[in-house]
Design a protein around this motif. Structure first.
Motif, PDB file in Angstrom:
ATOM      1  N   THR A  29       0.840  -1.197   0.000  1.00  0.00           N
ATOM      2  CA  THR A  29       0.000   0.000   0.000  1.00  0.00           C
ATOM      3  C   THR A  29       0.873   1.243   0.000  1.00  0.00           C
ATOM      4  O   THR A  29       0.585   2.215  -0.706  1.00  0.00           O
ATOM      5  N   ASP A  30       1.955   1.206   0.747  1.00  0.00           N
ATOM      6  CA  ASP A  30       2.884   2.344   0.782  1.00  0.00           C
ATOM      7  C   ASP A  30       3.684   2.471  -0.512  1.00  0.00           C
ATOM      8  O   ASP A  30       3.907   3.570  -1.012  1.00  0.00           O
ATOM      9  N   LEU A  31       4.131   1.348  -1.057  1.00  0.00           N
ATOM     10  CA  LEU A  31       4.981   1.371  -2.250  1.00  0.00           C
ATOM     11  C   LEU A  31       4.210   1.596  -3.546  1.00  0.00           C
ATOM     12  O   LEU A  31       4.721   2.222  -4.470  1.00  0.00           O
ATOM     13  N   CYS A  32       3.007   1.064  -3.633  1.00  0.00           N
ATOM     14  CA  CYS A  32       2.242   1.078  -4.880  1.00  0.00           C
ATOM     15  C   CYS A  32       0.851   1.652  -4.642  1.00  0.00           C
ATOM     16  O   CYS A  32      -0.103   0.899  -4.438  1.00  0.00           O
ATOM     17  N   PRO A  33       0.717   2.967  -4.682  1.00  0.00           N
ATOM     18  CA  PRO A  33      -0.617   3.538  -4.474  1.00  0.00           C
ATOM     19  C   PRO A  33      -1.562   3.153  -5.609  1.00  0.00           C
ATOM     20  O   PRO A  33      -1.128   2.804  -6.707  1.00  0.00           O
ATOM     21  N   ASP A  34      -2.862   3.215  -5.329  1.00  0.00           N
ATOM     22  CA  ASP A  34      -3.867   2.892  -6.337  1.00  0.00           C
ATOM     23  C   ASP A  34      -3.738   3.842  -7.528  1.00  0.00           C
ATOM     24  O   ASP A  34      -3.384   5.008  -7.365  1.00  0.00           O
ATOM     25  N   ALA A  35      -4.022   3.322  -8.694  1.00  0.00           N
ATOM     26  CA  ALA A  35      -3.983   4.130  -9.912  1.00  0.00           C
ATOM     27  C   ALA A  35      -5.293   3.933 -10.671  1.00  0.00           C
ATOM     28  O   ALA A  35      -5.873   2.853 -10.649  1.00  0.00           O
ATOM     29  N   ALA A  36      -5.726   4.975 -11.324  1.00  0.00           N
ATOM     30  CA  ALA A  36      -6.947   4.889 -12.129  1.00  0.00           C
ATOM     31  C   ALA A  36      -6.676   4.053 -13.376  1.00  0.00           C
ATOM     32  O   ALA A  36      -5.628   4.177 -14.007  1.00  0.00           O
ATOM     33  N   VAL A  37      -7.614   3.198 -13.713  1.00  0.00           N
ATOM     34  CA  VAL A  37      -7.502   2.350 -14.908  1.00  0.00           C
ATOM     35  C   VAL A  37      -8.767   2.565 -15.730  1.00  0.00           C
ATOM     36  O   VAL A  37      -9.869   2.539 -15.191  1.00  0.00           O
ATOM     37  N   PRO A  38      -8.617   2.782 -17.040  1.00  0.00           N
ATOM     38  CA  PRO A  38      -9.803   2.976 -17.884  1.00  0.00           C
ATOM     39  C   PRO A  38     -10.753   1.783 -17.793  1.00  0.00           C
ATOM     40  O   PRO A  38     -10.316   0.638 -17.665  1.00  0.00           O
ATOM     41  N   LYS A  39     -12.049   2.050 -17.875  1.00  0.00           N
ATOM     42  CA  LYS A  39     -13.051   0.977 -17.771  1.00  0.00           C
ATOM     43  C   LYS A  39     -12.902  -0.065 -18.864  1.00  0.00           C
ATOM     44  O   LYS A  39     -13.202  -1.227 -18.661  1.00  0.00           O
ATOM     45  N   ASN A  40     -12.456   0.328 -20.030  1.00  0.00           N
ATOM     46  CA  ASN A  40     -12.337  -0.610 -21.145  1.00  0.00           C
ATOM     47  C   ASN A  40     -10.935  -1.226 -21.251  1.00  0.00           C
ATOM     48  O   ASN A  40     -10.597  -1.811 -22.272  1.00  0.00           O
ATOM     49  N   ALA A  41     -10.121  -1.103 -20.205  1.00  0.00           N
ATOM     50  CA  ALA A  41      -8.748  -1.611 -20.249  1.00  0.00           C
ATOM     51  C   ALA A  41      -8.707  -3.113 -20.521  1.00  0.00           C
ATOM     52  O   ALA A  41      -7.881  -3.576 -21.317  1.00  0.00           O
ATOM     53  N   GLY A  42      -9.581  -3.874 -19.896  1.00  0.00           N
ATOM     54  CA  GLY A  42      -9.583  -5.323 -20.099  1.00  0.00           C
ATOM     55  C   GLY A  42      -9.841  -5.702 -21.543  1.00  0.00           C
ATOM     56  O   GLY A  42      -9.187  -6.581 -22.107  1.00  0.00           O
ATOM     57  N   ARG A  43     -10.793  -5.011 -22.163  1.00  0.00           N
ATOM     58  CA  ARG A  43     -11.117  -5.272 -23.565  1.00  0.00           C
ATOM     59  C   ARG A  43      -9.936  -4.895 -24.468  1.00  0.00           C
ATOM     60  O   ARG A  43      -9.582  -5.632 -25.388  1.00  0.00           O
ATOM     61  N   ARG A  44      -9.319  -3.762 -24.176  1.00  0.00           N
ATOM     62  CA  ARG A  44      -8.181  -3.321 -24.987  1.00  0.00           C
ATOM     63  C   ARG A  44      -6.988  -4.256 -24.846  1.00  0.00           C
ATOM     64  O   ARG A  44      -6.314  -4.575 -25.825  1.00  0.00           O
ATOM     65  N   ILE A  45      -6.748  -4.735 -23.622  1.00  0.00           N
ATOM     66  CA  ILE A  45      -5.646  -5.681 -23.406  1.00  0.00           C
ATOM     67  C   ILE A  45      -5.917  -6.978 -24.144  1.00  0.00           C
ATOM     68  O   ILE A  45      -5.031  -7.541 -24.793  1.00  0.00           O
ATOM     69  N   GLY A  46      -7.153  -7.455 -24.063  1.00  0.00           N
ATOM     70  CA  GLY A  46      -7.513  -8.682 -24.777  1.00  0.00           C
ATOM     71  C   GLY A  46      -7.302  -8.545 -26.272  1.00  0.00           C
ATOM     72  O   GLY A  46      -6.797  -9.466 -26.930  1.00  0.00           O
ATOM     73  N   ALA A  47      -7.666  -7.401 -26.830  1.00  0.00           N
ATOM     74  CA  ALA A  47      -7.488  -7.168 -28.265  1.00  0.00           C
ATOM     75  C   ALA A  47      -6.009  -7.164 -28.636  1.00  0.00           C
ATOM     76  O   ALA A  47      -5.602  -7.758 -29.643  1.00  0.00           O
ATOM     77  N   VAL A  48      -5.183  -6.519 -27.813  1.00  0.00           N
ATOM     78  CA  VAL A  48      -3.741  -6.477 -28.090  1.00  0.00           C
ATOM     79  C   VAL A  48      -3.153  -7.884 -28.009  1.00  0.00           C
ATOM     80  O   VAL A  48      -2.376  -8.300 -28.877  1.00  0.00           O
ATOM     81  N   GLN A  49      -3.530  -8.640 -26.978  1.00  0.00           N
ATOM     82  CA  GLN A  49      -3.000  -9.996 -26.851  1.00  0.00           C
ATOM     83  C   GLN A  49      -3.458 -10.884 -28.006  1.00  0.00           C
ATOM     84  O   GLN A  49      -2.688 -11.717 -28.497  1.00  0.00           O
ATOM     85  N   HIS A  50      -4.676 -10.696 -28.469  1.00  0.00           N
ATOM     86  CA  HIS A  50      -5.180 -11.474 -29.598  1.00  0.00           C
ATOM     87  C   HIS A  50      -4.381 -11.147 -30.863  1.00  0.00           C
ATOM     88  O   HIS A  50      -3.954 -12.049 -31.593  1.00  0.00           O
ATOM     89  N   ARG A  51      -4.156  -9.855 -31.104  1.00  0.00           N
ATOM     90  CA  ARG A  51      -3.358  -9.466 -32.279  1.00  0.00           C
ATOM     91  C   ARG A  51      -1.939 -10.014 -32.189  1.00  0.00           C
ATOM     92  O   ARG A  51      -1.382 -10.475 -33.191  1.00  0.00           O
ATOM     93  N   MET A  52      -1.349  -9.974 -30.999  1.00  0.00           N
ATOM     94  CA  MET A  52       0.018 -10.483 -30.841  1.00  0.00           C
ATOM     95  C   MET A  52       0.063 -11.994 -31.061  1.00  0.00           C
ATOM     96  O   MET A  52       1.014 -12.507 -31.647  1.00  0.00           O
ATOM     97  N   ALA A  53      -0.958 -12.701 -30.607  1.00  0.00           N
ATOM     98  CA  ALA A  53      -1.001 -14.150 -30.792  1.00  0.00           C
ATOM     99  C   ALA A  53      -1.095 -14.501 -32.275  1.00  0.00           C
ATOM    100  O   ALA A  53      -0.484 -15.468 -32.726  1.00  0.00           O
TER     101      ALA A  53
END
Length: 71
Positions: A29-53
């Protein structure tokens, strides 16, 4: 830093495990504070991983690596 009280009847090993988890949680908690993540991050990551595969690079980046590029 407050250490959680032991549960009634808990063995020494269980209490030590609870203390360890508490201390590790506090450390991260001290070393890594919370960070905002876009709501569609999971979808975007999945798309990138699919393209890379598709091009044979499926082992080169993890979801954590990809989120760094999105945020």
């Amino acid at each position: 830093m407050a250490i959680p009280a032991a549960h009634t009847g808990a063995g020494a090993q269980t209490v030590q495990g609870e203390i360890d988890r508490f201390l590790i949680t506090e450390m991260f908690t001290d070393l890594c504070p919370d960070a905002a993540v876009p709501k569609n991050a999971g979808r975007r990551i999945g798309a990138v991983q699919h393209r890379m595969a598709r091009v044979g690079e499926h082992r080169s980046a993890s979801a954590v690596d990809n989120i760094h590029d999105i945020v």
